[in-house]
Design a protein around this motif. Structure first.
Motif, PDB file in Angstrom:
ATOM      1  N   ARG A  32     -17.157  43.714  -8.588  1.00  0.00           N
ATOM      2  CA  ARG A  32     -18.414  44.190  -9.174  1.00  0.00           C
ATOM      3  C   ARG A  32     -19.625  43.474  -8.588  1.00  0.00           C
ATOM      4  N   ARG A  33     -19.495  42.189  -8.360  1.00  0.00           N
ATOM      5  CA  ARG A  33     -20.607  41.391  -7.839  1.00  0.00           C
ATOM      6  C   ARG A  33     -20.719  41.481  -6.316  1.00  0.00           C
ATOM      7  N   GLY A  34     -19.797  42.178  -5.652  1.00  0.00           N
ATOM      8  CA  GLY A  34     -19.835  42.312  -4.208  1.00  0.00           C
ATOM      9  C   GLY A  34     -19.403  41.045  -3.472  1.00  0.00           C
ATOM     10  N   ILE A  35     -18.700  40.168  -4.176  1.00  0.00           N
ATOM     11  CA  ILE A  35     -18.248  38.910  -3.575  1.00  0.00           C
ATOM     12  C   ILE A  35     -16.975  39.133  -2.771  1.00  0.00           C
ATOM     13  N   LEU A  36     -16.071  39.951  -3.289  1.00  0.00           N
ATOM     14  CA  LEU A  36     -14.817  40.268  -2.604  1.00  0.00           C
ATOM     15  C   LEU A  36     -14.684  41.775  -2.443  1.00  0.00           C
ATOM     16  N   SER A  37     -14.025  42.178  -1.381  1.00  0.00           N
ATOM     17  CA  SER A  37     -13.684  43.594  -1.204  1.00  0.00           C
ATOM     18  C   SER A  37     -12.323  43.831  -1.870  1.00  0.00           C
ATOM     19  N   ARG A  38     -11.998  45.079  -2.064  1.00  0.00           N
ATOM     20  CA  ARG A  38     -10.694  45.428  -2.634  1.00  0.00           C
ATOM     21  C   ARG A  38      -9.562  44.876  -1.762  1.00  0.00           C
ATOM     22  N   GLU A  39      -9.731  44.934  -0.445  1.00  0.00           N
ATOM     23  CA  GLU A  39      -8.707  44.426   0.471  1.00  0.00           C
ATOM     24  C   GLU A  39      -8.522  42.919   0.310  1.00  0.00           C
ATOM     25  N   GLN A  40      -9.627  42.193   0.107  1.00  0.00           N
ATOM     26  CA  GLN A  40      -9.530  40.753  -0.106  1.00  0.00           C
ATOM     27  C   GLN A  40      -8.819  40.441  -1.419  1.00  0.00           C
ATOM     28  N   VAL A  41      -9.109  41.215  -2.470  1.00  0.00           N
ATOM     29  CA  VAL A  41      -8.438  41.010  -3.756  1.00  0.00           C
ATOM     30  C   VAL A  41      -6.936  41.231  -3.590  1.00  0.00           C
ATOM     31  N   ILE A  42      -6.565  42.262  -2.860  1.00  0.00           N
ATOM     32  CA  ILE A  42      -5.139  42.530  -2.624  1.00  0.00           C
ATOM     33  C   ILE A  42      -4.516  41.392  -1.826  1.00  0.00           C
ATOM     34  N   ALA A  43      -5.231  40.890  -0.822  1.00  0.00           N
ATOM     35  CA  ALA A  43      -4.712  39.771  -0.026  1.00  0.00           C
ATOM     36  C   ALA A  43      -4.498  38.535  -0.888  1.00  0.00           C
ATOM     37  N   VAL A  44      -5.440  38.261  -1.797  1.00  0.00           N
ATOM     38  CA  VAL A  44      -5.296  37.120  -2.704  1.00  0.00           C
ATOM     39  C   VAL A  44      -4.092  37.322  -3.621  1.00  0.00           C
ATOM     40  N   ALA A  45      -3.941  38.529  -4.173  1.00  0.00           N
ATOM     41  CA  ALA A  45      -2.821  38.814  -5.077  1.00  0.00           C
ATOM     42  C   ALA A  45      -1.481  38.684  -4.344  1.00  0.00           C
ATOM     43  N   GLU A  46      -1.444  39.141  -3.097  1.00  0.00           N
ATOM     44  CA  GLU A  46      -0.207  39.017  -2.312  1.00  0.00           C
ATOM     45  C   GLU A  46       0.115  37.554  -2.026  1.00  0.00           C
ATOM     46  N   ARG A  47      -0.908  36.775  -1.693  1.00  0.00           N
ATOM     47  CA  ARG A  47      -0.709  35.338  -1.457  1.00  0.00           C
ATOM     48  C   ARG A  47      -0.240  34.655  -2.737  1.00  0.00           C
ATOM     49  N   GLN A  48      -0.838  35.026  -3.862  1.00  0.00           N
ATOM     50  CA  GLN A  48      -0.441  34.476  -5.159  1.00  0.00           C
ATOM     51  C   GLN A  48       1.027  34.801  -5.444  1.00  0.00           C
ATOM     52  N   SER A  49       1.442  36.012  -5.113  1.00  0.00           N
ATOM     53  CA  SER A  49       2.827  36.435  -5.309  1.00  0.00           C
ATOM     54  C   SER A  49       3.782  35.604  -4.449  1.00  0.00           C
ATOM     55  N   ARG A  50       3.418  35.398  -3.174  1.00  0.00           N
ATOM     56  CA  ARG A  50       4.261  34.578  -2.284  1.00  0.00           C
ATOM     57  C   ARG A  50       4.367  33.144  -2.806  1.00  0.00           C
ATOM     58  N   LEU A  51       3.253  32.594  -3.243  1.00  0.00           N
ATOM     59  CA  LEU A  51       3.262  31.230  -3.783  1.00  0.00           C
ATOM     60  C   LEU A  51       4.146  31.138  -5.025  1.00  0.00           C
ATOM     61  N   GLN A  52       4.080  32.179  -5.853  1.00  0.00           N
ATOM     62  CA  GLN A  52       4.892  32.178  -7.075  1.00  0.00           C
ATOM     63  C   GLN A  52       6.379  32.226  -6.730  1.00  0.00           C
ATOM     64  N   ARG A  53       6.742  33.025  -5.725  1.00  0.00           N
ATOM     65  CA  ARG A  53       8.147  33.072  -5.306  1.00  0.00           C
ATOM     66  C   ARG A  53       8.616  31.719  -4.785  1.00  0.00           C
ATOM     67  N   ASP A  54       7.689  30.932  -4.217  1.00  0.00           N
ATOM     68  CA  ASP A  54       8.010  29.596  -3.710  1.00  0.00           C
ATOM     69  C   ASP A  54       7.941  28.525  -4.797  1.00  0.00           C
ATOM     70  N   GLY A  55       7.634  28.926  -6.021  1.00  0.00           N
ATOM     71  CA  GLY A  55       7.625  27.992  -7.150  1.00  0.00           C
ATOM     72  C   GLY A  55       6.260  27.472  -7.552  1.00  0.00           C
ATOM     73  N   SER A  56       5.181  27.872  -6.889  1.00  0.00           N
ATOM     74  CA  SER A  56       3.828  27.441  -7.253  1.00  0.00           C
ATOM     75  C   SER A  56       3.217  28.443  -8.216  1.00  0.00           C
ATOM     76  N   ARG A  57       2.585  27.946  -9.265  1.00  0.00           N
ATOM     77  CA  ARG A  57       1.962  28.824 -10.256  1.00  0.00           C
ATOM     78  C   ARG A  57       0.452  28.623 -10.232  1.00  0.00           C
ATOM     79  N   LEU A  58      -0.214  29.196  -9.233  1.00  0.00           N
ATOM     80  CA  LEU A  58      -1.663  29.087  -9.124  1.00  0.00           C
ATOM     81  C   LEU A  58      -2.321  30.347  -9.673  1.00  0.00           C
ATOM     82  N   GLN A  59      -3.453  30.172 -10.326  1.00  0.00           N
ATOM     83  CA  GLN A  59      -4.206  31.288 -10.873  1.00  0.00           C
ATOM     84  C   GLN A  59      -4.922  32.035  -9.751  1.00  0.00           C
ATOM     85  N   PHE A  60      -5.285  33.280 -10.003  1.00  0.00           N
ATOM     86  CA  PHE A  60      -5.939  34.139  -9.022  1.00  0.00           C
ATOM     87  C   PHE A  60      -7.191  33.470  -8.437  1.00  0.00           C
ATOM     88  N   GLY A  61      -8.045  32.931  -9.295  1.00  0.00           N
ATOM     89  CA  GLY A  61      -9.278  32.303  -8.833  1.00  0.00           C
ATOM     90  C   GLY A  61      -9.019  31.115  -7.922  1.00  0.00           C
TER      91      GLY A  61
END
Length: 185
Positions: free
Chosen positions: A126-155
């Motif tokens: 909404r604020r134009g800080i991230l694009s939809r593609e960047q949000v997806i990239a962050v979510a995918e990275r968060q998913s990979r980290l979670q599979r490796d045992g790290s529990r980091l929040q989206f932000g």
């Protein structure tokens, strides 16, 4: 990575049917205006709300009586936490409760009639800080980290990837907190 609530019918005419709830707040009942419409004579037009707070899910009765609503066989009349493996009875159907990981691809695509609090990525879009593609990239990275045992929040993941500054994260969190307070208080 977000947690979706999965209700799988284990009794009644709905047996085997599966409902996946991803919105922060969803209403269930017989009225067409609900997020999930169930045709059951034991349910009220707006029978319950399912609410997600952080990674936890709650069922909140909206009807004045607790008829047609039980958790693990016990009638409930106030907000109750849902855990994987719980049996939630709505009207004449019992559902097995489960949680399922979902990537926050829905960010920026709020369902019609959603009165809930948007996910954090929505504020960045909404604020134009991230694009939809960047949000997806962050979510995918968060998913990979979670599979490796790290529990980091989206932000935190977005910050670590260099997509946002600390002040942008603080601003988005303040907006989200304000929306949450407006919605629930």
């Amino acid at each position: 990575m977000a947690k979706a609530l999965v209700l799988r019918a284990i009794t009644g005419t709905q047996a085997g049917k599966r409902h996946v709830v991803t919105a922060r707040v969803s209403s269930i009942g017989t009225a067409a205006s609900n997020d999930l419409v169930l045709h059951d004579r034991l349910l009220n037009p707006r029978h319950i709300e399912l609410r997600q707070v952080l990674e936890r899910w709650f069922v909140v009765p909206l009807a004045s009586n607790s008829q047609g609503l039980a958790l693990n066989g016990m009638p409930i009349s106030g907000q109750s936490r849902l855990n994987p493996g719980d049996a939630l009875t709505l009207g004449s159907v019992t559902y097995m409760v489960d949680l399922e990981d979902v990537i926050e691809q829905e960010v920026g695509q709020a369902p019609a009639g959603n009165n809930g609090v948007p996910r954090l990525g929505e504020y960045f879009i909404r604020r134009g800080i991230l694009s939809r593609e960047q949000v997806i990239a962050v979510a995918e990275r968060q998913s990979r980290l979670q599979r490796d045992g790290s529990r980091l929040q989206f932000g935190q993941v977005a910050y670590d990837m260099g997509f946002i500054t600390r002040s942008q994260l603080d601003m988005a969190l303040a907006d989200q907190r304000s929306d949450f307070n407006d919605r629930f208080y």
